[in-house]
Scaffold this motif. Structure first.
Motif, PDB file in Angstrom:
ATOM      1  N   ALA A  47     -10.202   5.263  -1.809  1.00  0.00           N
ATOM      2  CA  ALA A  47      -8.753   5.051  -1.668  1.00  0.00           C
ATOM      3  C   ALA A  47      -8.411   4.743  -0.222  1.00  0.00           C
ATOM      4  N   GLY A  48      -8.982   5.509   0.696  1.00  0.00           N
ATOM      5  CA  GLY A  48      -8.716   5.324   2.119  1.00  0.00           C
ATOM      6  C   GLY A  48      -7.270   5.593   2.488  1.00  0.00           C
ATOM      7  N   GLY A  49      -6.980   5.562   3.764  1.00  0.00           N
ATOM      8  CA  GLY A  49      -5.618   5.700   4.271  1.00  0.00           C
ATOM      9  C   GLY A  49      -4.879   6.943   3.810  1.00  0.00           C
ATOM     10  N   VAL A  50      -3.592   6.754   3.585  1.00  0.00           N
ATOM     11  CA  VAL A  50      -2.712   7.856   3.198  1.00  0.00           C
ATOM     12  C   VAL A  50      -3.113   8.424   1.841  1.00  0.00           C
ATOM     13  N   ARG A  51      -3.497   7.557   0.917  1.00  0.00           N
ATOM     14  CA  ARG A  51      -3.877   8.031  -0.426  1.00  0.00           C
ATOM     15  C   ARG A  51      -5.068   8.984  -0.371  1.00  0.00           C
ATOM     16  N   GLU A  52      -5.982   8.744   0.549  1.00  0.00           N
ATOM     17  CA  GLU A  52      -7.136   9.639   0.686  1.00  0.00           C
ATOM     18  C   GLU A  52      -6.668  11.053   1.037  1.00  0.00           C
ATOM     19  N   ALA A  53      -5.711  11.154   1.963  1.00  0.00           N
ATOM     20  CA  ALA A  53      -5.183  12.467   2.352  1.00  0.00           C
ATOM     21  C   ALA A  53      -4.431  13.126   1.199  1.00  0.00           C
ATOM     22  N   LEU A  54      -3.654  12.338   0.470  1.00  0.00           N
ATOM     23  CA  LEU A  54      -2.919  12.870  -0.676  1.00  0.00           C
ATOM     24  C   LEU A  54      -3.880  13.390  -1.747  1.00  0.00           C
ATOM     25  N   LEU A  55      -4.897  12.607  -2.039  1.00  0.00           N
ATOM     26  CA  LEU A  55      -5.864  12.998  -3.067  1.00  0.00           C
ATOM     27  C   LEU A  55      -6.638  14.250  -2.666  1.00  0.00           C
ATOM     28  N   ALA A  56      -6.901  14.409  -1.373  1.00  0.00           N
ATOM     29  CA  ALA A  56      -7.581  15.627  -0.904  1.00  0.00           C
ATOM     30  C   ALA A  56      -6.707  16.852  -1.160  1.00  0.00           C
ATOM     31  N   GLN A  57      -5.406  16.729  -0.880  1.00  0.00           N
ATOM     32  CA  GLN A  57      -4.485  17.847  -1.104  1.00  0.00           C
ATOM     33  C   GLN A  57      -4.311  18.144  -2.592  1.00  0.00           C
ATOM     34  N   ILE A 145      -2.429   7.461  -8.696  1.00  0.00           N
ATOM     35  CA  ILE A 145      -2.406   7.238  -7.239  1.00  0.00           C
ATOM     36  C   ILE A 145      -3.425   6.173  -6.851  1.00  0.00           C
ATOM     37  N   LEU A 146      -4.614   6.243  -7.432  1.00  0.00           N
ATOM     38  CA  LEU A 146      -5.656   5.266  -7.114  1.00  0.00           C
ATOM     39  C   LEU A 146      -5.277   3.857  -7.576  1.00  0.00           C
ATOM     40  N   ALA A 147      -4.482   3.760  -8.637  1.00  0.00           N
ATOM     41  CA  ALA A 147      -4.100   2.457  -9.174  1.00  0.00           C
ATOM     42  C   ALA A 147      -3.049   1.751  -8.320  1.00  0.00           C
ATOM     43  N   GLU A 148      -2.384   2.514  -7.466  1.00  0.00           N
ATOM     44  CA  GLU A 148      -1.314   1.934  -6.641  1.00  0.00           C
ATOM     45  C   GLU A 148      -1.900   1.514  -5.296  1.00  0.00           C
ATOM     46  N   PRO A 149      -1.846   0.232  -4.958  1.00  0.00           N
ATOM     47  CA  PRO A 149      -2.424  -0.221  -3.685  1.00  0.00           C
ATOM     48  C   PRO A 149      -1.721   0.415  -2.483  1.00  0.00           C
ATOM     49  N   GLU A 150      -2.478   0.623  -1.443  1.00  0.00           N
ATOM     50  CA  GLU A 150      -1.928   1.200  -0.196  1.00  0.00           C
ATOM     51  C   GLU A 150      -0.739   0.361   0.302  1.00  0.00           C
ATOM     52  N   SER A 151      -0.824  -0.943   0.105  1.00  0.00           N
ATOM     53  CA  SER A 151       0.234  -1.844   0.577  1.00  0.00           C
ATOM     54  C   SER A 151       1.559  -1.645  -0.168  1.00  0.00           C
ATOM     55  N   ASP A 152       1.520  -0.985  -1.325  1.00  0.00           N
ATOM     56  CA  ASP A 152       2.736  -0.769  -2.128  1.00  0.00           C
ATOM     57  C   ASP A 152       3.388   0.596  -1.890  1.00  0.00           C
ATOM     58  N   LEU A 153       2.827   1.400  -1.009  1.00  0.00           N
ATOM     59  CA  LEU A 153       3.356   2.750  -0.828  1.00  0.00           C
ATOM     60  C   LEU A 153       4.783   2.767  -0.282  1.00  0.00           C
ATOM     61  N   GLY A 154       5.175   1.701   0.407  1.00  0.00           N
ATOM     62  CA  GLY A 154       6.531   1.613   0.937  1.00  0.00           C
ATOM     63  C   GLY A 154       7.526   0.996  -0.044  1.00  0.00           C
ATOM     64  N   ARG A 155       7.042   0.622  -1.228  1.00  0.00           N
ATOM     65  CA  ARG A 155       7.920   0.002  -2.224  1.00  0.00           C
ATOM     66  C   ARG A 155       9.044   0.959  -2.631  1.00  0.00           C
ATOM     67  N   LYS A 156      10.246   0.416  -2.747  1.00  0.00           N
ATOM     68  CA  LYS A 156      11.420   1.224  -3.086  1.00  0.00           C
ATOM     69  C   LYS A 156      11.444   1.546  -4.585  1.00  0.00           C
ATOM     70  N   VAL A 157      11.764   2.801  -4.893  1.00  0.00           N
ATOM     71  CA  VAL A 157      11.914   3.254  -6.280  1.00  0.00           C
ATOM     72  C   VAL A 157      13.115   4.188  -6.351  1.00  0.00           C
ATOM     73  N   LYS A 158      13.586   4.418  -7.553  1.00  0.00           N
ATOM     74  CA  LYS A 158      14.634   5.417  -7.779  1.00  0.00           C
ATOM     75  C   LYS A 158      13.941   6.704  -8.213  1.00  0.00           C
ATOM     76  N   VAL A 166       7.419   4.826  -3.083  1.00  0.00           N
ATOM     77  CA  VAL A 166       6.276   5.291  -3.867  1.00  0.00           C
ATOM     78  C   VAL A 166       5.606   6.459  -3.139  1.00  0.00           C
ATOM     79  N   LEU A 167       5.444   6.324  -1.824  1.00  0.00           N
ATOM     80  CA  LEU A 167       4.814   7.384  -1.043  1.00  0.00           C
ATOM     81  C   LEU A 167       5.608   8.694  -1.132  1.00  0.00           C
TER      82      LEU A 167
END
Length: 199
Positions: A47-57, A145-158, A166-167
């Motif tokens: 996953a790398g990046g932020v997702r790696e830290a999230l998955l560890a937690q 979490i793994l299915a969502e690309p790191e580049s999409d973590l800033g995508r806006k959601v309700k 998403v993040l």
């Protein structure tokens, strides 16, 4: 006399066989847990990046919640600290439900046949079902979490009517699990159960 010794020998051999099978089963269980940990580590690295830290937690919360759920006696799953408060088993089911519900806010699909709103009714306080449901729910959260690309973590959601990313929602998956881990530790200690990782 020979009959007595023959019976004793058979009994001893029978006990040895039972112990050997029990030891094999325990060894297999330990190896399965170790393999799962290694697989989770590989998933986190990929996953790398932020997702790696999230998955560890999330992995940390899962390991502790599952071990606590296993350590709690089945008859304590109905225990609650007061009227109108979730029971120990209901807390575990609440975590499981959130692990399915929260990823839907960033577009993940709940698997067919799964309705998180019915977990309390479906498990009915059954310890084995509750633990199995929780394990599967954490796998669902990890997969989402793994299915969502790191580049999409800033995508806006309700998220419950407010603007989020998403993040933000992924962070809630993590903090929610740890929040109820703390609650479950308090429940366990109130019932004389020491968290396995504290021994």
């Amino acid at each position: 006399m020979r009959k007595f010794f023959g019976s004793t020998t058979l009994l001893a051999l029978g006990l040895a066989a039972v112990l050997a099978l029990s030891t094999q089963a325990q060894t297999a269980k330990v190896m399965e847990k170790q393999a799962k940990k290694e697989d989770m580590k590989e998933q986190m690295k990929s996953a790398g990046g932020v997702r790696e830290a999230l998955l560890a937690q999330i992995g940390d919360a899962e390991e502790k919640l599952v071990s606590l759920a296993e350590a709690m006696p089945a008859d304590k799953y109905a225990w609650r600290p007061g009227q109108g408060v979730r029971s120990a088993g209901e807390v575990f089911n609440h975590v499981s439900a959130a692990n399915y519900l929260l990823p839907t806010f960033w577009g993940a699909k709940t698997p067919a046949g799964i309705d998180p709103r019915t977990f309390d009714k479906e498990t009915g306080g059954d310890k084995a079902k509750t633990i199995d449901t929780m394990k599967k729910s954490f796998e669902n959260a990890r997969t989402a979490i793994l299915a969502e690309p790191e580049s999409d973590l800033g995508r806006k959601v309700k998220f419950f009517g407010r603007d989020a990313t998403v993040l933000d929602v992924m962070m809630v998956v993590t903090t929610h699990a740890h929040e109820h881990l703390g609650q479950s530790i308090a429940y366990a200690r109130s019932n004389g159960v020491v968290p396995p990782w504290s021994k």
